[in-house]
Design a protein around this motif. Sequence first.
Motif, short mmCIF file in Angstrom:
data_model
loop_
_atom_site.label_atom_id
_atom_site.label_comp_id
_atom_site.label_asym_id
_atom_site.label_seq_id
_atom_site.Cartn_x
_atom_site.Cartn_y
_atom_site.Cartn_z
N ASP A 7 0.76 7.03 -0.15
CA ASP A 7 1.91 6.34 -0.72
C ASP A 7 2.27 5.18 0.19
OD1 ASP A 7 2.49 7.89 -3.06
OD2 ASP A 7 3.15 9.50 -1.75
N PRO A 8 3.10 4.25 -0.27
CA PRO A 8 3.45 3.11 0.58
C PRO A 8 3.97 3.51 1.96
CG PRO A 8 4.17 2.69 -1.66
CD PRO A 8 3.67 4.10 -1.63
N ARG A 28 5.21 -4.47 6.93
CA ARG A 28 5.85 -4.31 5.62
C ARG A 28 4.76 -3.96 4.61
NH1 ARG A 28 9.64 -9.80 5.68
NH2 ARG A 28 10.74 -9.31 7.64
N VAL A 29 5.05 -3.02 3.73
CA VAL A 29 4.05 -2.54 2.77
C VAL A 29 4.61 -2.62 1.37
CG1 VAL A 29 2.64 -0.59 2.04
CG2 VAL A 29 3.01 -1.01 4.48
N ARG A 30 3.78 -3.10 0.46
CA ARG A 30 4.16 -3.06 -0.97
C ARG A 30 2.94 -2.68 -1.79
NH1 ARG A 30 3.23 -8.39 -3.52
NH2 ARG A 30 2.33 -9.79 -1.94
N VAL A 40 -3.52 0.07 -4.89
CA VAL A 40 -3.74 -0.98 -3.90
C VAL A 40 -2.42 -1.28 -3.21
CG1 VAL A 40 -4.51 -3.34 -3.49
CG2 VAL A 40 -5.60 -1.97 -5.27
N PHE A 41 -2.46 -1.38 -1.87
CA PHE A 41 -1.28 -1.69 -1.07
C PHE A 41 -1.57 -2.92 -0.21
CE2 PHE A 41 -1.86 2.87 -1.59
CZ PHE A 41 -0.66 3.26 -2.17
N VAL A 54 -5.17 -2.34 1.38
CA VAL A 54 -5.72 -0.98 1.38
C VAL A 54 -5.89 -0.55 -0.07
CG1 VAL A 54 -5.41 1.42 2.08
CG2 VAL A 54 -4.54 -0.43 3.54
N LYS A 55 -7.11 -0.19 -0.43
CA LYS A 55 -7.40 0.26 -1.79
C LYS A 55 -7.89 1.69 -1.74
CE LYS A 55 -10.47 -0.57 -5.73
NZ LYS A 55 -11.52 -1.42 -6.29
N GLN A 56 -7.25 2.56 -2.52
CA GLN A 56 -7.65 3.97 -2.53
C GLN A 56 -8.01 4.41 -3.94
OE1 GLN A 56 -4.67 7.07 -1.70
NE2 GLN A 56 -6.23 8.20 -0.55
#
Length: 404
Positions: A7-8, A28-30, A40-41, A54-56
Amino acid sequence: MGYRILDPDDIPAYLRERGHWDDLDDIRVREVSDGNLNRVFLASNGAGTRSLAVKQALPWVRVAGPSWPLSPDRSDAEARAYEQIAKAAPDKIPAIHGYDAENHALVMEDLSDLTVLRTHLNEGGSYGSSTSARIGELVAQLSFTTSDFGMPSAERKALIAASVNPELCKITEDVVLSEPYIEHEHNHWHPGLDDLAAEFRADTRLRTEVAELRHVFMTSGQALLHGDLHTGSVMVGRRDGAEVVRVFDPEFSFVGPIGFDLGLYWANVLVSEARAHALGGAGDHADQLRLSWEGFETEFRRLWPTRVDPFFDDAYLERFLGRVRTEAVGFAGTEIIRRIIGFAHLTDLTTLPDDLQVTASRRSLLLGRELVVHRAELKDPESVRARSGSRIVRGRADDGRAGG
């Protein structure tokens, strides 16, 4: 620890664990998930001088949720594809900073300064001077270097074994090359297309031609493919005054027919062109099929003298390129059809006003049928474009009905 869905709030600690970020007080994360399958974050510092994506891969199709389970192992195929593309065309993909096989997550270059090509076109933007040519070049570079022309036999066999991607290939076989021609729960369409959807399902000639393309997809192992090469998997923009093109999301990658990648891109170009025409414009769509084919053909021919097996002579090259072109035309037709009466429709059409959506969709559907059924007659991209402007796709098929 085992696989965990991120999660973010997890991203800062995750990036530190992986050695990608130290100062957790300045991050900072979105979430920017937009595709059908994954999350994708984007992580950045306060000054905006550093950022990572970051892609999961989730254990299901993201847009459907747990009701449509899907192995996250597909991320392995994506990581392998990036590794191969980085050898052949490093300037056309995002930089990959690391792959976490346990959590099925890729850490890569943040491309948020660029725009998804489909979004750019839908907002009235142009392809620019190099986008389609670079797409063609990438297909040539990846396909040549991973084919029997560009790779020693033992390495090729190892690549084929490592690149098996059965779950996502099955999705393509079904969603693109089967379901639109039968009754299936995944299929949906605008009510204004009810008649064509029914005619296409009853069209025995069309179904037989699609069956042939489906069999080519299932059995032809020419080269490593991106596998999902459309305007939604291309980002464009400018950096330091120069045009930038980056291709991403090769998780459908597998060893298959080269024409499939080209065909997917051509289909999206043609649908985008239908949108432009519906809105009363033309943009710079007209030359994109030609530019992408020329980019592909020129680069493939440039690489040809480096082939590892001289038995394949220049005369065979001509035959081979003709086969790739013909199959690309057919696959373009199947992609157009599935994007309108199958699963995962294109915003190029769905964001049009209702009456324009129906007009553009009907035109595109009938063009899709022409490309599938008459692919052997369409010798080059210009003949495809001529077909798209003919009386055949202004109303109904050339024999007065979709079938036959």
